[in-house]
Design an enzyme around this catalytic site. Sequence first.
Site, PDB file in Angstrom:
ATOM      1  N   CYS A 160      -4.745   2.637  -3.633  1.00 25.74           N
ATOM      2  CA  CYS A 160      -3.507   3.134  -2.983  1.00 25.74           C
ATOM      3  C   CYS A 160      -2.517   1.963  -3.219  1.00 25.74           C
ATOM      4  O   CYS A 160      -1.563   1.722  -2.242  1.00 25.74           O
ATOM      5  CB  CYS A 160      -3.734   3.267  -1.444  1.00 25.74           C
ATOM      6  SG  CYS A 160      -4.972   4.886  -1.223  1.00 25.74           S
ATOM      7  N   HIS A 199       0.968  -1.174  -0.011  1.00 32.47           N
ATOM      8  CA  HIS A 199       0.022  -0.225   0.154  1.00 32.47           C
ATOM      9  C   HIS A 199       0.895   1.147   0.134  1.00 32.47           C
ATOM     10  O   HIS A 199       2.185   1.152   0.640  1.00 32.47           O
ATOM     11  CB  HIS A 199      -0.849  -0.108   1.257  1.00 32.47           C
ATOM     12  CG  HIS A 199      -1.834   0.911   1.372  1.00 32.47           C
ATOM     13  ND1 HIS A 199      -1.712   2.444   1.650  1.00 32.47           N
ATOM     14  CD2 HIS A 199      -3.368   0.811   1.197  1.00 32.47           C
ATOM     15  CE1 HIS A 199      -2.610   2.908   1.836  1.00 32.47           C
ATOM     16  NE2 HIS A 199      -3.568   2.186   1.595  1.00 32.47           N
ATOM     17  N   GLN A 206      -4.534  -4.705   7.393  1.00 32.09           N
ATOM     18  CA  GLN A 206      -5.291  -5.738   6.960  1.00 32.09           C
ATOM     19  C   GLN A 206      -5.135  -6.781   7.660  1.00 32.09           C
ATOM     20  O   GLN A 206      -6.127  -7.649   8.075  1.00 32.09           O
ATOM     21  CB  GLN A 206      -5.254  -6.118   5.362  1.00 32.09           C
ATOM     22  CG  GLN A 206      -5.555  -4.979   4.422  1.00 32.09           C
ATOM     23  CD  GLN A 206      -6.962  -4.338   4.666  1.00 32.09           C
ATOM     24  OE1 GLN A 206      -7.896  -4.921   5.022  1.00 32.09           O
ATOM     25  NE2 GLN A 206      -7.034  -3.090   4.070  1.00 32.09           N
ATOM     26  N   LYS A 249     -10.384  -0.290  10.562  1.00 32.01           N
ATOM     27  CA  LYS A 249     -10.395  -1.368   9.773  1.00 32.01           C
ATOM     28  C   LYS A 249     -10.570  -2.844  10.432  1.00 32.01           C
ATOM     29  O   LYS A 249     -11.083  -3.785   9.894  1.00 32.01           O
ATOM     30  CB  LYS A 249      -9.059  -1.720   8.953  1.00 32.01           C
ATOM     31  CG  LYS A 249      -8.807  -0.597   7.681  1.00 32.01           C
ATOM     32  CD  LYS A 249      -7.606  -0.985   6.824  1.00 32.01           C
ATOM     33  CE  LYS A 249      -6.896   0.239   6.141  1.00 32.01           C
ATOM     34  NZ  LYS A 249      -8.010   0.677   5.270  1.00 32.01           N
ATOM     35  N   ASP A 287       3.279  -4.180   7.756  1.00 31.31           N
ATOM     36  CA  ASP A 287       1.883  -3.319   7.652  1.00 31.31           C
ATOM     37  C   ASP A 287       0.836  -4.397   7.908  1.00 31.31           C
ATOM     38  O   ASP A 287       0.721  -5.137   7.098  1.00 31.31           O
ATOM     39  CB  ASP A 287       2.195  -2.816   6.198  1.00 31.31           C
ATOM     40  CG  ASP A 287       0.693  -2.201   6.010  1.00 31.31           C
ATOM     41  OD1 ASP A 287      -0.201  -2.027   6.970  1.00 31.31           O
ATOM     42  OD2 ASP A 287       0.492  -1.480   4.688  1.00 31.31           O
TER      43      ASP A 287
END
Lengths: 172, 422
Positions: free
Chosen positions: B375, B132, B213, B236, B210
Amino acid sequence: MSLLRDIYTQVILDHYRKPRNKGELDDATHMSRCDNPLCGDKVFLWLKVEDEKIVDVKFAGNGCAISQASASIMTQMIKGKTCQEALKLKDSFREMLLEKDYQPDIKVLGELIALEGVKKLHARVKCAVCAWHALDSALKGEAEVSTEKKDMLSAPIEAEGEVELAEWEKEI
Amino acid sequence: MNKGSNYKFIPREFKLVAEDCPLLQRQVYGKPLVYLDNAAMTQMPKQVVEAMVKFYYNFNANVHRGIHYLSEEATDAYENARKNVASFINAPHPSNVIFTKNSTESINLIAYTWARKFLAPRDEVLLSIMEHHSNLVPWQQIAKEVGAKLVYIYLTNDGLVDLEDIEKKLKSGRVKLITITHMSNVIGTIVPLEEVVKLGHDNGAIVVVDGAQGAAHLGVDVKGLDVDFYAFSGYKMLGPTGIGVLYGKAKHLDEMPPFNFGGSMIRSVGLYESTWAEPAQKFEGGTPNIGGAIGLSAAIDYLRAFSMEKLHRREQELLHYCFERLKTVPGLRIYGPPPDKRGGIISFSIEGIHPHDISTILDREGVAVRAGHHCAEPLHDYLGISSSVRVSFYLYNQEYEIDALIDALMVARRVFGYVSTT
């Protein structure tokens, strides 16, 4: 479905499937690219200007039906026009998409009227004006522009004469 | 909705989640909302909103400052939220958990503090092509600043991370940091973090993950995985916006300079010099998002009632069902790995209809998806496309919503003049 038909008119779908003036122009005098950072789409525009007149124009890039149809119709309509006339057409097109009670004149806007339905889709107005941003910046001699550029979409139309002050401004 | 639907038994508890989220009851354009944009934003259950309301109505006060009753209550709630996050991700200690605004800020924090201090000219930062922008742009900028180099890891034909490529690129001996997503926000790919961390550590690199998610869809055990940093966002995973987390190993947090200078993050301040508080406060300059942290903590409690394993299994059901149904749409192409190698995200395109147009038509049918590059422009370039349509699930989604998606895709084909062949 009927509302969708208002937006995705036959004219738009026709230009989307068979875009006119698509390709590159080898002997262009002006060139620009417009990026739509929201979706990653780009419109490239080449113009050949002689004696203030757009004698040839081509566009390239991938985009949605709305951006491609708008670019295709634009190239057809500005070919043969003077730069001033082309920019005036840009203003009329912009007014059609942004002015609330604007009554579009078919004599001025021609096939562009097919894009009037986009007005109902705020998020998609940027797709419709992408090619026109490229036209504007190409004629200004800028090599690239973005749909996020403020002067075309958000700035108020220049008022004729004096600007009326808002109530709170008068008090200051 | 779709009469041809053959959806399976829905566990009652998951069905109840939709009832807990008032937003999911609404209509758009006169049609029941089908919300399939969870990779961008999940919807909050009442329990989460109520936890925040309780704070704002009853003990809205600044933390770590007042000696008064409300401030102590607020401080307790904020620090309990930190403990709750720490236990959710299995962090060794709450002080490993820094509250930020979101994953983007968490990653910028590492770039501005750790990387600025420890990256030297000609060092390499290894990252995957499917990152991302939030795990890419900060590294571009810091690499330019310190004279380091970005090196990309590519994917296998199935859309999985190519571990051999990582091994190959580590051979340069210059990689100081590997930064990689836990789960792709576009193609759903789950990254085998254990292997990546081992490869990184064996070659002297730290590993940043990251988890925007990953934390939401898969859950994480930061201690078990031995990652150096793990970043994620509240919104999220059923929480509110404006609150995110950065997990960091204690040895890194101790060595790193502060991020935002100001109140809260100091030990003592003189006229010309100051000293810093201990982590995590060292990195939390200024009054934090107390209500947000409380909301995130409530979201974690909510998720825990299902367990992340169960959530992943439920998403697997939805993924398999959606894959089967999408295959019935002519001209549709799914990007990325098969369902069992991904979390609840599917990106696709349909021949002859631009993703933006699909999204507009789906929207008019009540189906909310995302269209664009999500993104992740470099990934789309790598896949040879400029954009895609993305559907993403969460625990409240149900099979009939996938049926509604398929119906809406058929409408898109009709609008564009393709006669439906199914």
